[in-house]
Design an enzyme around this catalytic site. Sequence first.
Site, PDB file in Angstrom:
ATOM      1  N   ASP A 114       0.827  -1.201   0.000  1.00  0.00           N
ATOM      2  CA  ASP A 114       0.000   0.000   0.000  1.00  0.00           C
ATOM      3  C   ASP A 114       0.858   1.247   0.000  1.00  0.00           C
ATOM      4  O   ASP A 114       0.780   2.105   0.885  1.00  0.00           O
ATOM      5  CB  ASP A 114      -0.991   0.008   1.165  1.00  0.00           C
ATOM      6  CG  ASP A 114      -2.256  -0.791   0.864  1.00  0.00           C
ATOM      7  OD1 ASP A 114      -2.302  -1.453  -0.199  1.00  0.00           O
ATOM      8  OD2 ASP A 114      -3.194  -0.770   1.674  1.00  0.00           O
TER       9      ASP A 114
ATOM     10  N   HIS B   2      -3.982  -1.969  -2.534  1.00  0.00           N
ATOM     11  CA  HIS B   2      -4.062  -0.751  -3.347  1.00  0.00           C
ATOM     12  C   HIS B   2      -3.182  -0.855  -4.591  1.00  0.00           C
ATOM     13  O   HIS B   2      -3.543  -0.328  -5.651  1.00  0.00           O
ATOM     14  CB  HIS B   2      -3.723   0.471  -2.496  1.00  0.00           C
ATOM     15  CG  HIS B   2      -4.875   0.883  -1.627  1.00  0.00           C
ATOM     16  ND1 HIS B   2      -5.739   1.894  -1.959  1.00  0.00           N
ATOM     17  CD2 HIS B   2      -5.318   0.378  -0.448  1.00  0.00           C
ATOM     18  CE1 HIS B   2      -6.663   2.018  -1.025  1.00  0.00           C
ATOM     19  NE2 HIS B   2      -6.424   1.105  -0.090  1.00  0.00           N
TER      20      HIS B   2
END
Length: 267
Positions: free
Chosen positions: A64, A91
């Site tokens: 992330d 992500h």
Amino acid sequence: MPATPDKLPQQQGSDEIRIRHLPGNTAGRDLVVGDLHGCRALLDQALDALEFNPATDRLLSVGDLVDRGPDSPACLGLLLEPWFHAVTGNHEAMLVARFLSDDRDLSARDMHQANGGSWFHGPGHVASDPDLATLLQRAAALPHLLVVGTGRERYHLVHAELPAGRNTPVVTDAEIDAGLPGVALDPLIWTRQLMSGWAPGVPRSQRGLSTTYCGHTPEPKVRRRRSHVCLDTGACFGVVNPGDGDYALSIVERTGRDCERVHRFAT
């Protein structure tokens, strides 16, 4: 905490788990950092405070790097540094799925946009920035699990958690060394069974599993459960909304066998 989807449709099934091995660092320190989410300036301040030496030290990330915070491209730029190593987070998975579809997959585009991806403008953004295209290709090749060192100095990085439950054992070093046969990919990137909330009696460590650093589930404090150490202490929330909660960037400093120190940095 903003809602995050459980998984992307294209990540279901029997996707191969990419496991990468790094030798132990005999020349300097390893610093393991929690979810950055675009907070490059805060990271740089932390590295300065810790007197990070790129000639001997290494920085390792639980994933992330991007979204929600102020400078996702600068955090992606870490992928070009020889002293930086990371596992993929959910992500990165959302960003890569969008990148690979050139925004033709509207569900992938909308999911990324809804989860902090407004900084990325799709195919036109990539076309106007060749360096970004290179970084996205590197993000697409990140491992899902990083094994560092051997013996008693061994430790792991994964983004979410190894397949686990509060009342069930997680996988062991031996299963990792065998390639995690029969293990689905999704828990490593998306699951929050182990770190969400708290249930009395969950052990801090588990026999057969080396220390495993993870992120993905933000809370103000570092948590230790079943040999997992969750370093997502919500750095981006503290940067975007200063003074809103006790959020910070957490970095573990490792200098050898059983030698670990946790540092916190806030705006």
